[in-house]
Design a protein around this motif. Structure first.
Motif: not given
Length: 293
Positions: A271-276
Motif C-alpha cells: 500500500x506504500x505511496x508511489x511504490x512500484x
C-alpha cells in the motif's frame, strides 16, 4: 575498488561500493563536477537509493503479516556491487538478493546500475530492476547525485542557479519531518530560473512531482560558462537539496521513482505511496542523463 570510463573528453569514476558515481572530470579544463564527499558536510557523492526512497514510518514495514526494518533510502548504497559488463565507455554493476537482504527485504531481485558515456560530454545512468522471485515484488528506486557548487575557486554559491524545463507551475510535495504530508502540497513556479539561496532549503529538499514526464534541469553559473544539465526521462519526482545550516558547497539533484512514507501510512509495503510493483520475470527501467559543460 572503482571503475574508470574515458572517452577522451571526460573521465568518469564509479565505485563498486554502492555502484556510486564518485568523479566526473573534464579532461581539458580539469573541472571536477561531482561532490567529493567531505564528511564535514555530507559523506557521500551520489548514492543509489533502493529498495526504498526516503524514510519508512518507524523505519519499518509489513509484508505478509511479518514486520521488517529498513533505514532511510534502503541498503543498496551500502552494499558491494559486481561488475557484469565493462568497456572504455560503459559499465554495468549488479546487486542481487542474499540471505542478508532477505532479513530486511523478503524479495528476490536483480538490481543493475548502468553508466554509459553516450557522447563527448554526456553520461547516461540507468536503473534496471528485475523480479527474479515467483511473486510480485515492491520497490522504489532513485538517484542522489551531488554536484560541486561552486565549480571554480573564487566563485560563490549564489553565483549559480537552477533552471527547470518545461517552465511551468509544478506540484510541490512537502515533508512533515521525514514523511510526506499531501495536505501541505503547494505550487512551485519554474517560469523564472531559481537563483541559489540557502533559505530555500531550510525546510529540507524542494520536491517536485513529475508524474513520469520528462524534464531538464540546468545547474550552472549565471553566465552559463560551466555547469551540468540533467535530463530526466520518466521519474515520478525530483528532489533539489543542499544543507541549510552548514553552508555546504554542493547541490543535489535527485530523480526518484518513489518517495518517503506518508504521515498516515499503514505500513503495508503493497500500500506504500508511489511504490512500484513488478511481476515475476519482468524488468523495470528508470533513466536519466548528465551533460557537463
Amino acid at each position: 575498488m572503482s571503475v574508470k570510463l574515458d572517452n577522451g573528453s571526460i573521465c568518469v569514476e564509479v565505485s563498486e561500493h554502492g555502484a556510486e558515481l564518485i568523479s566526473v572530470i573534464n579532461k581539458e579544463t580539469g573541472l571536477e563536477y561531482m561532490w567529493q564527499a567531505d564528511p564535514n558536510f555530507w559523506g557521500r557523492h551520489a548514492p543509489n537509493l533502493f529498495p526504498i526512497v526516503g524514510r519508512l514510518r518507524g523505519d519499518r514495514y509489513k509484508y505478509r503479516d511479518k514486520t521488517y526494518f529498513m533505514t532511510q533510502h534502503g541498503f543498496a548504497r551500502d552494499n558491494e556491487f559486481n561488475v557484469v559488463e565493462q568497456s572504455d565507455t560503459t559499465v554495468r554493476l549488479r546487486l542481487t538478493d542474499s540471505e542478508e537482504t532477505h532479513a530486511i527485504y523478503p524479495f528476490r531481485f536483480q538490481f543493475d546500475v548502468e553508466y554509459r558515456l553516450t557522447s563527448q560530454d554526456t553520461l547516461g545512468i540507468a536503473y534496471i530492476v528485475t523480479n527474479t522471485d515467483n511473486h510480485d515484488i515492491y520497490f522504489s528506486v532513485g538517484g542522489h547525485p551531488g554536484f560541486n557548487v561552486p565549480l571554480v575557486e573564487g566563485e560563490k554559491f549564489t553565483d549559480y542557479y537552477l533552471n527547470i524545463e518545461p517552465r511551468r507551475h509544478y506540484e510541490r510535495a512537502k515533508l512533515m519531518g521525514p514523511y510526506l504530508d499531501n495536505n501541505l502540497e503547494s505550487s512551485f513556479d519554474t517560469r523564472v530560473p531559481l537563483r541559489l539561496r540557502r533559505d530555500d532549503y531550510k525546510d529540507d529538499a524542494i520536491i517536485l512531482r513529475l508524474g513520469g514526464n520528462p524534464v531538464s534541469i540546468v545547474l550552472a553559473r549565471l553566465n552559463e560558462s560551466h555547469g551540468i544539465t540533467m535530463h530526466i526521462q520518466d521519474a515520478k519526482y525530483v528532489g533539489l537539496w543542499t544543507q541549510y545550516v552548514k553552508e555546504a558547497p554542493f547541490v543535489a539533484i535527485e530523480p526518484w521513482w518513489g518517495i518517503a512514507d506518508t504521515v498516515d501510512a499503514d505500513g503495508n509495503i503493497a500500500h506504500k505511496y508511489a511504490i512500484n510493483e513488478l511481476s515475476p520475470a519482468q524488468t523495470f527501467t528508470g533513466s536519466y542523463s548528465l551533460t557537463f559543460f
